[in-house]
Design an enzyme around this catalytic site. Structure first.
Site, short mmCIF file in Angstrom:
data_model
loop_
_atom_site.label_atom_id
_atom_site.label_comp_id
_atom_site.label_asym_id
_atom_site.label_seq_id
_atom_site.Cartn_x
_atom_site.Cartn_y
_atom_site.Cartn_z
N PRO A 1 -18.20 -5.16 -24.46
CA PRO A 1 -17.52 -4.90 -25.74
C PRO A 1 -17.85 -5.91 -26.85
O PRO A 1 -17.19 -5.92 -27.88
CB PRO A 1 -16.04 -5.00 -25.35
CG PRO A 1 -16.02 -6.00 -24.24
CD PRO A 1 -17.31 -5.78 -23.48
N GLU A 2 -18.86 -6.73 -26.66
CA GLU A 2 -19.15 -7.81 -27.61
C GLU A 2 -19.31 -7.33 -29.05
O GLU A 2 -18.87 -8.00 -29.99
CB GLU A 2 -20.41 -8.58 -27.18
CG GLU A 2 -20.22 -9.48 -25.98
CD GLU A 2 -20.58 -8.80 -24.67
OE1 GLU A 2 -20.94 -9.49 -23.71
OE2 GLU A 2 -20.48 -7.55 -24.60
#
Length: 254
Positions: A136-137
Site C-alpha cells: 500500500p505504499e
C-alpha cells in the site's frame, strides 16, 4: 537470547524460531527490530544445530510494514542519511537470501508493505487462509522499492506492476494463485500445518538443501550455459558430501 527486546528467538528440534514481538504495533519494522532480526538471522546461520529458520509475528498480524512514525521523524533527513537507513532493510533481505538454511515465513493476518517484503524474502511462505498481502505504499506517496526486487522474482511483470501501483490488498489464495507464496492452510490447523512443514524440511539432508538453495539463487543473473556450468560444480561437490554417501548406501541396500 535475553538481549532481544523486539523479537523472540529460540531453537527447538533444529528449527530456529524468530517471532516479531511488537503486537501492539502490528509488528511494524523500526530500526531496532530490523537490527535484532539481522542479529538473529546471523546467529541462526552460525549455529550447527539449526537446519530451518521459521519467522512469525506475535498477535493477529505478521507485519504491517515500516513504522511510519519513524519515517515521519526522518522526513527532513538528507539523501545519504535516508539511504543508510534504507540499506539496513536491504541488508536483511540479502542476508536471508544468502543464509545457508531454508527460511520459512508463517503468515497470519496481514503482511503489508515491508512486512510483505519480509515474508516473501523467505524461501518458503506459508499462509493461513485469512491472511492478506499487499503493497500500500503508493497510498502515502511512498514506493515499495527494495521489496520490488523480491516481488519481481515471484510474479510476472504485469501482475507486479498492478500490485505496486494500485495498492491492492489480496487474499492468501490470490497470493498463491499468482506465485507469491507457497502454501495456504486452514486457519483452524495453521499452527499444526506450519510445524509439520518445518519438521519435514528440517529432516532433509542439510548439505543438499544448502547447496540447492545456493545454486538456485546463484543462477539468478546467469545465462543458460553459465547456469549449467554452475550446476556441474555443485553436482560434483554434492557427490562428496557425507549426506550423499550415506543416502546412496541406504538406497543401494533396498
Amino acid at each position: 537470547m535475553n538481549s532481544y527486546q523486539k523479537i523472540l528467538y529460540q531453537i527447538e528440534h533444529g528449527v530456529a524460531r524468530i517471532t516479531l514481538n511488537r503486537p501492539e504495533k502490528r509488528n511494524a519494522l523500526d530500526p531496532e527490530l530490523i537490527s535484532e532480526l539481522r542479529t538473529a538471522i546471523r546467529a541462526s546461520s552460525q549455529d550447527e544445530n539449526v537446519r530451518v529458520v521459521l519467522i512469525r509475528g506475535a498477535g493477529v498480524d505478521f507485519c504491517a510494514g515500516a513504522d511510519l512514525s519513524g519515517l515521519h521523524e526522518r522526513a527532513e533527513a538528507g539523501p545519504l542519511e535516508n539511504m543508510a537507513d534504507a540499506r539496513k532493510m536491504a541488508e536483511l533481505f540479502i542476508e536471508m537470501r544468502r543464509h545457508a538454511h531454508p527460511i520459512i515465513a508463517a503468515v497470519q493476518g496481514r503482511a503489508l508493505a515491508g512486512g510483505c517484503g519480509l515474508a516473501t524474502a523467505a524461501d518458503v511462505v506459508l499462509a493461513s487462509e485469512s491472511a492478506r498481502f499487499g503493497y500500500p505504499e503508493v497510498n502515502i506517496g511512498f514506493v515499495p522499492a527494495m521489496v520490488m526486487a523480491i516481488l519481481r522474482r515471484s510474479v510476472f511483470e504485469k501482475r507486479a506492476f498492478e500490485l505496486i501501483t494500485t495498492a491492492e490488498i489480496i487474499s492468501a489464495q490470490m497470493a498463491f494463485d499468482i506465485g507469491m507464496i507457497n502454501r495456504v492452510f486452514a486457519d483452524e490447523t495453521f499452527d499444526l500445518d506450519v510445524e509439520a512443514y518445518a519438521s519435514k524440511l528440517s529432516a532433509k539432508s542439510a548439505s543438499a538443501i544448502t547447496l540447492s538453495k545456493r545454486l538456485l539463487y546463484h543462477m539468478d543473473s546467469m545465462g543458460f550455459e553459465a547456469a549449467i556450468e554452475a550446476g556441474v560444480e555443485t553436482n560434483a561437490i554434492a557427490r562428496m558430501t557425507p549426506d550423499m554417501k550415506l543416502g546412496l548406501e541406504k538406497f543401494l541396500k533396498r
